[in-house]
Design a protein around this motif. Structure first.
Motif, PDB file in Angstrom:
ATOM      1  N   PHE A  98      86.732 -12.551  20.624  1.00  0.00           N
ATOM      2  CA  PHE A  98      85.409 -13.017  19.695  1.00  0.00           C
ATOM      3  C   PHE A  98      85.894 -14.005  18.793  1.00  0.00           C
ATOM      4  N   SER A  99      85.302 -15.228  19.011  1.00  0.00           N
ATOM      5  CA  SER A  99      85.540 -16.409  17.851  1.00  0.00           C
ATOM      6  C   SER A  99      84.653 -16.550  16.696  1.00  0.00           C
ATOM      7  N   ILE A 100      84.954 -16.471  15.621  1.00  0.00           N
ATOM      8  CA  ILE A 100      84.337 -16.330  14.417  1.00  0.00           C
ATOM      9  C   ILE A 100      84.979 -17.521  13.339  1.00  0.00           C
ATOM     10  N   GLU A 101      84.214 -17.969  12.403  1.00  0.00           N
ATOM     11  CA  GLU A 101      84.578 -18.880  11.285  1.00  0.00           C
ATOM     12  C   GLU A 101      84.393 -17.879  10.077  1.00  0.00           C
ATOM     13  N   SER A 102      85.579 -18.216   9.194  1.00  0.00           N
ATOM     14  CA  SER A 102      85.725 -17.395   8.020  1.00  0.00           C
ATOM     15  C   SER A 102      84.845 -17.591   6.788  1.00  0.00           C
ATOM     16  N   GLY A 103      84.213 -18.875   6.977  1.00  0.00           N
ATOM     17  CA  GLY A 103      83.443 -19.246   5.745  1.00  0.00           C
ATOM     18  C   GLY A 103      83.881 -19.151   4.387  1.00  0.00           C
ATOM     19  N   GLU A 104      83.357 -18.259   3.370  1.00  0.00           N
ATOM     20  CA  GLU A 104      83.905 -18.219   2.319  1.00  0.00           C
ATOM     21  C   GLU A 104      84.715 -17.211   1.792  1.00  0.00           C
ATOM     22  N   ASP A 105      84.657 -16.208   2.909  1.00  0.00           N
ATOM     23  CA  ASP A 105      85.753 -15.076   2.771  1.00  0.00           C
ATOM     24  C   ASP A 105      87.208 -15.573   3.302  1.00  0.00           C
ATOM     25  N   LYS A 106      88.157 -14.491   3.137  1.00  0.00           N
ATOM     26  CA  LYS A 106      89.428 -14.547   3.639  1.00  0.00           C
ATOM     27  C   LYS A 106      89.336 -14.261   5.111  1.00  0.00           C
ATOM     28  N   PRO A 107      90.086 -14.841   5.788  1.00  0.00           N
ATOM     29  CA  PRO A 107      90.106 -14.514   7.285  1.00  0.00           C
ATOM     30  C   PRO A 107      89.980 -12.934   7.688  1.00  0.00           C
ATOM     31  N   VAL A 108      90.942 -12.213   6.955  1.00  0.00           N
ATOM     32  CA  VAL A 108      90.995 -10.884   7.372  1.00  0.00           C
ATOM     33  C   VAL A 108      89.594 -10.064   6.936  1.00  0.00           C
ATOM     34  N   THR A 109      89.015 -10.403   5.938  1.00  0.00           N
ATOM     35  CA  THR A 109      87.514 -10.006   5.404  1.00  0.00           C
ATOM     36  C   THR A 109      86.650 -10.388   6.082  1.00  0.00           C
ATOM     37  N   ALA A 110      86.458 -11.638   6.862  1.00  0.00           N
ATOM     38  CA  ALA A 110      85.394 -12.058   7.841  1.00  0.00           C
ATOM     39  C   ALA A 110      85.639 -11.277   9.149  1.00  0.00           C
ATOM     40  N   ALA A 111      86.733 -11.075   9.316  1.00  0.00           N
ATOM     41  CA  ALA A 111      87.208 -10.293  10.676  1.00  0.00           C
ATOM     42  C   ALA A 111      86.300  -8.998  10.485  1.00  0.00           C
ATOM     43  N   ARG A 112      86.732  -8.300   9.338  1.00  0.00           N
ATOM     44  CA  ARG A 112      86.199  -6.986   9.260  1.00  0.00           C
ATOM     45  C   ARG A 112      84.840  -6.812   9.024  1.00  0.00           C
ATOM     46  N   LYS A 113      84.227  -7.714   8.517  1.00  0.00           N
ATOM     47  CA  LYS A 113      82.698  -7.755   8.326  1.00  0.00           C
ATOM     48  C   LYS A 113      82.046  -8.030   9.781  1.00  0.00           C
ATOM     49  N   TYR A 114      82.502  -9.002  10.467  1.00  0.00           N
ATOM     50  CA  TYR A 114      82.232  -9.235  11.920  1.00  0.00           C
ATOM     51  C   TYR A 114      82.235  -7.971  12.615  1.00  0.00           C
ATOM     52  N   ILE A 115      83.343  -7.267  12.712  1.00  0.00           N
ATOM     53  CA  ILE A 115      83.490  -5.802  13.438  1.00  0.00           C
ATOM     54  C   ILE A 115      82.462  -5.007  13.112  1.00  0.00           C
ATOM     55  N   GLN A 116      82.192  -4.927  11.807  1.00  0.00           N
ATOM     56  CA  GLN A 116      81.209  -4.089  11.252  1.00  0.00           C
ATOM     57  C   GLN A 116      79.645  -4.225  11.604  1.00  0.00           C
ATOM     58  N   ALA A 117      79.193  -5.589  11.480  1.00  0.00           N
ATOM     59  CA  ALA A 117      78.027  -6.125  11.689  1.00  0.00           C
ATOM     60  C   ALA A 117      77.838  -6.128  13.228  1.00  0.00           C
ATOM     61  N   GLU A 118      78.744  -6.265  14.313  1.00  0.00           N
ATOM     62  CA  GLU A 118      78.614  -6.364  15.516  1.00  0.00           C
ATOM     63  C   GLU A 118      79.020  -5.005  16.161  1.00  0.00           C
ATOM     64  N   GLY A 119      79.592  -4.005  15.606  1.00  0.00           N
ATOM     65  CA  GLY A 119      79.674  -2.745  16.086  1.00  0.00           C
ATOM     66  C   GLY A 119      80.644  -3.087  17.398  1.00  0.00           C
ATOM     67  N   ILE A 120      81.722  -3.915  17.054  1.00  0.00           N
ATOM     68  CA  ILE A 120      82.601  -4.032  18.062  1.00  0.00           C
ATOM     69  C   ILE A 120      83.531  -2.807  18.388  1.00  0.00           C
ATOM     70  N   LEU A 121      83.856  -2.480  19.715  1.00  0.00           N
ATOM     71  CA  LEU A 121      84.498  -1.289  19.859  1.00  0.00           C
ATOM     72  C   LEU A 121      86.096  -1.852  20.386  1.00  0.00           C
ATOM     73  N   PRO A 122      87.017  -0.913  19.551  1.00  0.00           N
ATOM     74  CA  PRO A 122      88.512  -1.462  20.264  1.00  0.00           C
ATOM     75  C   PRO A 122      88.861  -1.169  21.692  1.00  0.00           C
ATOM     76  N   PRO A 123      89.611  -1.909  22.215  1.00  0.00           N
ATOM     77  CA  PRO A 123      90.394  -3.063  21.872  1.00  0.00           C
ATOM     78  C   PRO A 123      89.593  -4.359  21.961  1.00  0.00           C
ATOM     79  N   ALA A 124      89.925  -5.185  20.858  1.00  0.00           N
ATOM     80  CA  ALA A 124      89.274  -6.522  20.855  1.00  0.00           C
ATOM     81  C   ALA A 124      90.232  -7.434  20.352  1.00  0.00           C
ATOM     82  N   LEU A 125      90.216  -8.770  20.452  1.00  0.00           N
ATOM     83  CA  LEU A 125      90.924  -9.604  19.793  1.00  0.00           C
ATOM     84  C   LEU A 125      90.062 -10.525  18.976  1.00  0.00           C
ATOM     85  N   LEU A 126      90.186 -10.956  17.665  1.00  0.00           N
ATOM     86  CA  LEU A 126      89.143 -11.801  16.992  1.00  0.00           C
ATOM     87  C   LEU A 126      90.180 -13.074  16.580  1.00  0.00           C
ATOM     88  N   LEU A 127      89.290 -14.160  17.035  1.00  0.00           N
ATOM     89  CA  LEU A 127      89.951 -15.482  16.691  1.00  0.00           C
ATOM     90  C   LEU A 127      89.060 -15.997  15.512  1.00  0.00           C
TER      91      LEU A 127
END
Length: 104
Positions: free
Chosen positions: A25-54
């Motif tokens: 999954f490719s996302i942009e961090s925007g105003e958040d730190k990259p790891v925070t953006a990744a965590r928010k995206y996982i929560q919002a989209e309900g992504i199940l492991p395993p997954a790779l976030l760019l």
């Protein structure tokens, strides 16, 4: 004086090959730190492991994270220590039956 080439770790190369088969999954961090953006995206989209976030930090830098059952990890750590992650075990030596399942 000629520079020596950096030696490529076989273990890391194998881990990189295994991670190629994980959904990305490719996302942009925007105003958040990259790891925070990744965590928010996982929560919002309900992504199940395993997954790779760019996560694109800016036009030059992209951070890579691996979403596992145990949490969020840096992709480089996972490449080097892929044997510690149960969700990647079936990707190490997939049997023909597993390959057919993955293609569907």
């Amino acid at each position: 004086m000629a520079r020596r080439r950096k030696r490529k770790s076989r273990r890391r190369q194998e881990g990189r090959r295994i991670l190629e088969h994980v959904p990305q999954f490719s996302i942009e961090s925007g105003e958040d730190k990259p790891v925070t953006a990744a965590r928010k995206y996982i929560q919002a989209e309900g992504i199940l492991p395993p997954a790779l976030l760019l996560v694109k930090r800016n036009e030059h830098t992209t951070d890579r994270y691996f979403w596992a059952e145990k949490g969020l990890f840096g992709a480089q750590y996972v490449e080097e220590n892929h044997f510690l992650f149960p969700s990647l075990r079936f990707l190490e030596n997939p049997s023909e039956k597993d390959l057919v399942t993955l293609r569907k």
